[in-house]
Scaffold this active site. Sequence first.
Site, mmCIF file in Angstrom:
data_model
loop_
_atom_site.group_PDB
_atom_site.id
_atom_site.type_symbol
_atom_site.label_atom_id
_atom_site.label_comp_id
_atom_site.label_asym_id
_atom_site.label_seq_id
_atom_site.Cartn_x
_atom_site.Cartn_y
_atom_site.Cartn_z
ATOM 1 N N CYS A 74 0.828 -1.209 0.000
ATOM 2 C CA CYS A 74 0.000 0.000 0.000
ATOM 3 C C CYS A 74 0.862 1.259 0.000
ATOM 4 O O CYS A 74 1.740 1.413 0.852
ATOM 5 C CB CYS A 74 -0.925 -0.003 1.218
ATOM 6 N N CYS A 77 0.425 3.426 3.449
ATOM 7 C CA CYS A 77 0.918 2.946 4.735
ATOM 8 C C CYS A 77 2.302 3.531 5.006
ATOM 9 O O CYS A 77 3.021 3.903 4.071
ATOM 10 C CB CYS A 77 0.988 1.419 4.740
ATOM 11 N N HIS A 136 -4.065 0.642 7.774
ATOM 12 C CA HIS A 136 -4.516 0.277 6.434
ATOM 13 C C HIS A 136 -5.990 -0.078 6.400
ATOM 14 O O HIS A 136 -6.638 0.024 5.354
ATOM 15 C CB HIS A 136 -3.691 -0.915 5.920
ATOM 16 N N ASN A 176 -14.011 9.361 -1.682
ATOM 17 C CA ASN A 176 -14.712 8.238 -2.303
ATOM 18 C C ASN A 176 -14.485 7.028 -1.403
ATOM 19 O O ASN A 176 -13.350 6.650 -1.161
ATOM 20 C CB ASN A 176 -14.162 7.939 -3.699
ATOM 21 N N HIS A 187 -6.939 1.875 1.614
ATOM 22 C CA HIS A 187 -6.502 2.627 2.792
ATOM 23 C C HIS A 187 -7.417 3.839 2.984
ATOM 24 O O HIS A 187 -7.696 4.572 2.032
ATOM 25 C CB HIS A 187 -5.060 3.084 2.588
ATOM 26 N N HIS A 189 -8.718 7.220 3.032
ATOM 27 C CA HIS A 189 -8.135 8.468 2.541
ATOM 28 C C HIS A 189 -9.165 9.261 1.748
ATOM 29 O O HIS A 189 -10.209 8.743 1.360
ATOM 30 C CB HIS A 189 -6.919 8.185 1.650
ATOM 31 N N GLN A 191 -9.299 13.081 -0.995
ATOM 32 C CA GLN A 191 -8.519 13.865 -1.938
ATOM 33 C C GLN A 191 -8.957 15.325 -1.875
ATOM 34 O O GLN A 191 -10.008 15.649 -1.335
ATOM 35 C CB GLN A 191 -8.703 13.329 -3.364
#
Length: 381
Positions: A74, A77, A136, A176, A187, A189, A191
Site C-alpha cells: 500500500c 501505509c 490500512h 470516495n 486505505h 483516505h 482527496q
Amino acid sequence: MTPPLITPTRLSDGRELIYFDDPGSAPRTPSPDARGLAGPAVPGHLRYDELSGDWVAVAAHRQSRTHLPPADQCPLCPTTPANASEIPDADYDVVVFENRFPSLGPGTAELPASLPWGQTTPAVGRCEVVSFTSSHTGSFAGLPYERARTVVEAWAHRTAALSSLPGVRQVFPFENRGADIGVTLHHPHGQIYAYPYVAPRAAQLAAMARRFYDDADGRATLLGTLLDRERTAGERVVLEGDHFTAFVPFAARWPLEVHLVPHRHVPDFTSLTGEEKDELASSYLSLLMAVDALYPTPTPYIAAWNQAPLDALLRPASRFHLQLTSPRRAADKLKFLAGSEAAMGAFINDTTAEHVAERLRDALTKNPTRRPADAAGKAPA
C-alpha cells in the site's frame, strides 16, 4: 482545541508532503524519501467542450497508477523495509501530499476563458491526497474524535493554501469510499482538487445561489433559507447541533443523500470557528456511523465538501456544506446512472427523503455517538 503539529517536507521527486500530527504529539523530524523518484509528473491537458462550455481533463498518464494493491504494498501505509511508500516516516497521524498521478497539475496558472476547437492547454491545478490514518484498515467513521478533528484542521489548512495558488478557482475536498464507488486504494483516505475553473455542478449550484441572493437584495441566501425550512419542517432532519444541522434534502436525487449545513453563512473550512470545527468533526462522525448502520455491510459513499468558488460574483452567495451521497438503494442493490441520469442529468429517485431521514434518525438512536457530549450533534426527538 490545540492545533495539530504541522510538519512540511518534500518527496524525492519534489512533491510536497505535510504531516498533521494530533495535538500533544512530539515534534517530528521527517525521514527522507529514499526512493529516488524521477519527477515532477508529466501533466495531462485540458480540452474545451464548445457544446457544453465545460472543460475536460485528459490524463492518460493515470492509466499506470496504483490499483487496489495488497496491504503489504500500500502506498499510503508508513514506509517499512519491505515497502517504500509515499509516506517516508515509520508512523503518522494525518498526512497530505501531492498526488503522484494527478488529473490536474502539478503546475498552476490562469486558464483562458475558452479554447478554439482542436487546441489544448496544460491541465493546470493541483491534486492532493489526504490519508486519515496510518492504519490500512477501517474508515473515517472509525476514527477517534481527536483524529477526525485533526483532519478537519488539515482540510482548513489546505483550503487556505490552495486558494492562494495562481489560477485556482475552486478547492474541493472529497472522499470516495468503497469499491462500488471506484476507489483504487483501500486505505482510508480522501482527496483535494484545486480546479483552474469552477466545476460544472458547482457552477450550477452557485448560479442558483447568486440568483436567489440578488432577488433578496443580498439579505438572504438560498442554502440558508432552505436550511431554515428544513429545520422548521423537521421531518427530514437527521441530527441537529448548536452550529450544524444534517438533513435529507426535499428533492434528494440519490437513494441516500444527506446535507450537513452550518447555521452561520461561511464560504469554506477556513472561515469556521474553533467551536464550529469541534461540532463539525463530531456531527460528521455521527452521520457516517448512521449511514453504516443502515445495512449489514459498509455503505459506499461520496463525501463532497462544497466550498464557495473563488469567484467575486459567485462567492458571496455560496455557503459551505457537505453533500454525502450513495448509490446504494438496498442491502444488495445499487443505483446505476443509466439513460435518464447519465445522458440527460434527469434523476429518478427510488426512495423518499422522509423515509431515508427516518431510518438515519433511528440508526442514531440505536447507536449513540461515541464523541464528547458537548461536541456531538443530536438526533431530533
